[in-house]
Design an enzyme around this catalytic site. Sequence first.
Site, PDB file in Angstrom:
ATOM      1  CE  LYS A 180      -3.941  -2.130   2.113  1.00  0.00           C
ATOM      2  NZ  LYS A 180      -3.685  -3.275   2.292  1.00  0.00           N
TER       3      LYS A 180
ATOM      4  CD  GLU B 148      -5.412   5.802   4.897  1.00  0.00           C
ATOM      5  OE1 GLU B 148      -6.589   5.168   4.813  1.00  0.00           O
ATOM      6  OE2 GLU B 148      -4.617   5.725   4.180  1.00  0.00           O
TER       7      GLU B 148
ATOM      8  CG  HIS C 197     -13.017  -3.653   7.746  1.00  0.00           C
ATOM      9  ND1 HIS C 197     -12.974  -2.177   7.625  1.00  0.00           N
ATOM     10  CD2 HIS C 197     -12.731  -4.110   8.905  1.00  0.00           C
ATOM     11  CE1 HIS C 197     -12.964  -1.715   8.846  1.00  0.00           C
ATOM     12  NE2 HIS C 197     -12.597  -2.681   9.621  1.00  0.00           N
TER      13      HIS C 197
ATOM     14  NE  ARG D  84      -7.976  -9.886  -5.984  1.00  0.00           N
ATOM     15  CZ  ARG D  84      -8.906  -9.364  -5.730  1.00  0.00           C
ATOM     16  NH1 ARG D  84      -9.963  -9.481  -6.339  1.00  0.00           N
ATOM     17  NH2 ARG D  84      -9.308  -9.040  -4.282  1.00  0.00           N
TER      18      ARG D  84
END
Length: 498
Positions: A118, A202, A237, A294
């Site tokens: 990430k 973040e 999530h 993908r």
Amino acid sequence: MPAIKKILVANRGEIALRVMRSARELGIKTVAVYSEADRNALHVRFADEAVYIGPPPSAESYLRIEKILAAAHSTGADAIHPGYGFLSENEDFAQAVEDAGLLFIGPSAKAIELMGSKLAAKAAVAKFNVPLVPGTSEPITDVNAAKKIAAEIGYPVLIKASAGGGGKGMRVVEDEASFHEQMERAISEATSAFGDGSVFIEKYITKPRHIEFQIFGDKHGNVVHLFERECSIQRRHQKVVEEAPSSILTPEKRKAMGEAAINAAKACGYYGAGTIEFILDDKLNFYFLEMNTRLQVEHPVTEEITGMDLVKLQIRIAEGEKIPFAQEDLKMNGHAVEIRVYAEDPANNFLPDIGTLQTYKRPQGHGIRVDDGFEQGMSIPFYYDPMIAKLICHAEDRAGAIEKMIRAIDEYEITGLETTLGFCKFVMQHEAFRSGNFDTRFVENYFKPEVLVSANEQEEIIASILATTLLNGNGNSKQADENTAKQPVVSNWKKNRL
């Protein structure tokens, strides 16, 4: 580049079938691989050839690169499609396939590696002016340094594992007092799950929506997007309801996000199918979240509104063809909604409920599509993801797609285990979803297990009254009352939950 003649699908279940069907329509032969648990699976029966690769645990079968390559060589396959999950985003697998002289139907190993981190992905897309959520640009494990950064960003903040996904190593921190504990938990979980305890900090977006763009690149430098998907209805999530297009994007916002998605793909020289995921705040500001290198589980809703077969496009790009259309050629047609039918109990925190499909009858009709890998009498293996099927409905507009989905859920008969069908019907009927005024906290904000029990009881009462009324019409009132008292009435809705 020569045309592909035989594809080995390094996956199982509905996605393996999905790929094989498109390959067969292109005149390409297919090879299935299977574990002991999948010996009688539909994808094994459908393929032209099938190769046994090991015991049920995925670490001993579907994740064994050497076994998959050996199966490809023994059957003469010249290409491998990874599907999604398992090895689909493993750069070592992609490289091993190429080193073995086979075509990998996906992006380059370098692109997978770059976007698999990430932090590296954020650094790459930042150079192409893709908006990022305020936060750290480097991995961090020092709790005190991280706490200082969090104070500068402003609470609430999100601690997220650099190497992971699926909600593992992720913590929302509301204030400074709880930061130290949550940071240590995130590092511990990330280390346990991924072998890498690095995390980044973040700004936590309140009322976030999850919007993703389907992109395609070819080996000639061309990149396009195939519009967006709304994926904000999630549990743990992870997505459970998806739709295309989003109900809240204006044409201007769609254009801006689409251009950002294309730039993100260009940041890693991407080719093949990919997804750029954004987080959208309540003011419609969007920020890059991550890239999935993908095909996505929810790709059918994109196929429904564009009329394209994304697997066939993947294959043609792998063969070296250029994307056969330009961005301006693409138009959206109607609206599509997809639900994931899991063998899970929504009334028990969506925990898996593995068992046998004693009854399994798919819904039918215009605009209804079911992608699955099971049939009546089969068992859901507990070794793998408990998804039974994907139910997709397409109509002229969003309201029509929702009503069609409700009808399809009512027709979908599954007994022998609990499923998410009842929960998905609850979503379709909820005012927040129907109005488009929802975010990723839909489950936390609106769903309580007792709503399914309450709805079920109401269905039983209505069915009981109907049965009594029908018998009364035949002059059997007393007998009807006795029968109603003695025998429980099971509605179609309840059967979907048994």
